[in-house]
Design a protein around this motif. Structure first.
Motif, PDB file in Angstrom:
ATOM      1  N   GLU A 266       0.782  -1.166   0.065  1.00 40.91           N
ATOM      2  CA  GLU A 266      -0.176   0.002   0.162  1.00 40.91           C
ATOM      3  C   GLU A 266       0.901   1.240  -0.035  1.00 40.91           C
ATOM      4  O   GLU A 266       0.561   2.344  -0.655  1.00 40.91           O
TER       5      GLU A 266
ATOM      6  N   ALA B  71       2.516   1.491  -3.490  1.00 37.55           N
ATOM      7  CA  ALA B  71       1.679   2.069  -4.428  1.00 37.55           C
ATOM      8  C   ALA B  71       1.466   3.346  -4.328  1.00 37.55           C
ATOM      9  O   ALA B  71       1.245   4.132  -5.514  1.00 37.55           O
ATOM     10  N   LYS B  72       1.162   3.943  -3.017  1.00 37.81           N
ATOM     11  CA  LYS B  72       1.152   5.281  -2.833  1.00 37.81           C
ATOM     12  C   LYS B  72       2.209   6.150  -3.304  1.00 37.81           C
ATOM     13  O   LYS B  72       2.015   7.132  -3.930  1.00 37.81           O
TER      14      LYS B  72
ATOM     15  N   LYS C  91       2.352   6.411  -7.145  1.00 33.83           N
ATOM     16  CA  LYS C  91       1.146   6.912  -7.773  1.00 33.83           C
ATOM     17  C   LYS C  91       1.436   7.927  -8.873  1.00 33.83           C
ATOM     18  O   LYS C  91       0.879   8.063 -10.213  1.00 33.83           O
TER      19      LYS C  91
ATOM     20  N   ASN D 181      -5.959   2.820 -11.897  1.00 34.59           N
ATOM     21  CA  ASN D 181      -6.694   2.426 -10.312  1.00 34.59           C
ATOM     22  C   ASN D 181      -5.872   2.174  -9.204  1.00 34.59           C
ATOM     23  O   ASN D 181      -4.908   1.452  -9.244  1.00 34.59           O
ATOM     24  N   GLU D 182      -6.205   2.704  -8.120  1.00 37.22           N
ATOM     25  CA  GLU D 182      -5.465   2.318  -6.924  1.00 37.22           C
ATOM     26  C   GLU D 182      -5.347   0.984  -6.353  1.00 37.22           C
ATOM     27  O   GLU D 182      -4.405   0.545  -6.046  1.00 37.22           O
ATOM     28  N   GLU D 183      -6.679   0.438  -6.761  1.00 36.23           N
ATOM     29  CA  GLU D 183      -6.577  -1.131  -6.526  1.00 36.23           C
ATOM     30  C   GLU D 183      -5.855  -1.817  -7.235  1.00 36.23           C
ATOM     31  O   GLU D 183      -5.208  -2.869  -6.785  1.00 36.23           O
TER      32      GLU D 183
END
Length: 334
Positions: free
Chosen positions: A256, A259-260, A263, A270-272
């Motif tokens: 998580e 991913a952040k 970004k 898509n964040e997911e």
């Protein structure tokens, strides 16, 4: 009137000061042109180094471009269009074996294995590699790492490429998702985040991981001309330091958090999808934890390429790879 003039003068001087300060910051950074083979979450430590300011800490400003293929990246490096290339180490082996005097030298490794996923047209929870017998797979450019590792995995599972399985090696990676969705091939190999996006949209389904199946292979690395290393070793060291910081950061943070951090490099994703992609790669030990390309791994890579029929001569490690920049980075940032 005099007071008004003084106020305007002060404002102008403050403005000039701010502009000069901004210029000073930029002047203090050395611009490095970097061409990557493709833009993928597979290269997360590199993007972390960019977004977390690790390159700037080393005094570097990175101008990143997508070369769209190892051959094009290598051409850009050798012609001087870019300073550093990022692609499979096999590209440097090919150049050395061609006898080029100012050959490319690999100085840092980023990924520890294959980053592609085999995708089919329907979910196959009980997929076996033997299911590919009599099928066709879009495998990327001939002589490139994706196609080479695919054929390596097929052979390890008792399948003969070209006989038991038809492998299409006629197209660049950027064209493969569209070709598959357009009806070409029974299966295709795809990097993240495209793989997760295609699955989320129901256009294709991940059935196997090439990275899990192939094991540790020096898949993607940084290289530059031999003359660049000789003339500017300080720049190469600073670049390697930043990459190592990115590797350490990724190793010590959650999917998580990663991913952040990346970004900004994938603003429309898509964040997911970002989180799931990072999680897949992290779970299969995709990212190397230090930038040194080891000698035994280099020779393993060449043996795989040779077995695939793409290499006639084994290149010596000391002519194509240097580990000194990675080793120094490790000592500097424990």
């Amino acid at each position: 009137m005099k007071n008004r003039f003084m106020l305007v003068l002060i404002v102008l001087l403050l403005g000039m000061s701010l502009v000069l300060t901004g210029c000073s910051d930029q002047i203090g950074l050395t611009k490095v042109k970097l061409s990557e083979v493709t833009h993928s979450i597979f290269y997360a430590p590199q993007y972390v180094a960019l977004t977390q300011g690790f390159f700037k800490e080393e005094g570097l400003e990175i101008e990143l471009s997508n070369g769209q293929g190892a051959d094009k990246v290598m051409t850009a490096v050798l012609s001087g269009q870019v300073d550093i290339g990022f692609a499979g180490p096999e590209a440097s082996v090919y150049v050395y074996n061609e006898g080029k005097e100012d050959n490319s030298v690999v100085f840092a490794q980023l990924t520890n294995g294959d980053g592609t996923f085999l995708m089919g047209r329907k979910p196959e929870p009980n997929f076996q590699w033997s299911d590919l017998k009599g099928k066709s797979v879009i495998g990327g450019r001939k002589g490139g790492m994706p196609a080479i590792v695919l054929e390596y995995v097929l052979s390890r599972n008792g399948l003969v490429p070209g006989k038991d399985v038809s492998v299409d090696t006629t197209m660049q990676f950027a064209a493969m998702p569209g070709a598959f969705m357009g009806g070409k091939g029974d299966y295709v190999i795809i990097f993240e985040p495209t793989a997760s996006s295609m699955q989320k949209e129901g256009k294709a389904y991940i059935v196997a991981s090439l990275g899990k199946e192939s094991g540790d292979v020096p898949y993607t690395a940084y290289f530059t001309k031999k003359s660049t290393i000789e003339k500017n070793p300080e720049l190469i060291q600073k670049f390697t330091n930043a990459i190592y910081k990115g590797q350490l950061w990724v190793a010590n943070h959650t999917p998580e958090e990663i991913a952040k951090a990346i970004k900004p490099q994938f603003p429309d994703e898509n964040e997911e999808v970002l989180v799931s992609s990072v999680k897949r790669y992290k779970e299969q030990n995709t990212w190397k934890k230090d930038p040194v390309l080891n000698e035994k791994d280099f020779y393993l890579l060449q043996q795989i390429i040779k077995d695939a029929g793409e290499l006639n001569k084994i290149a010596p490690y000391e002519k194509v790879v240097t580990g000194k920049f990675g080793e120094k980075a490790i000592k500097n940032f424990k």
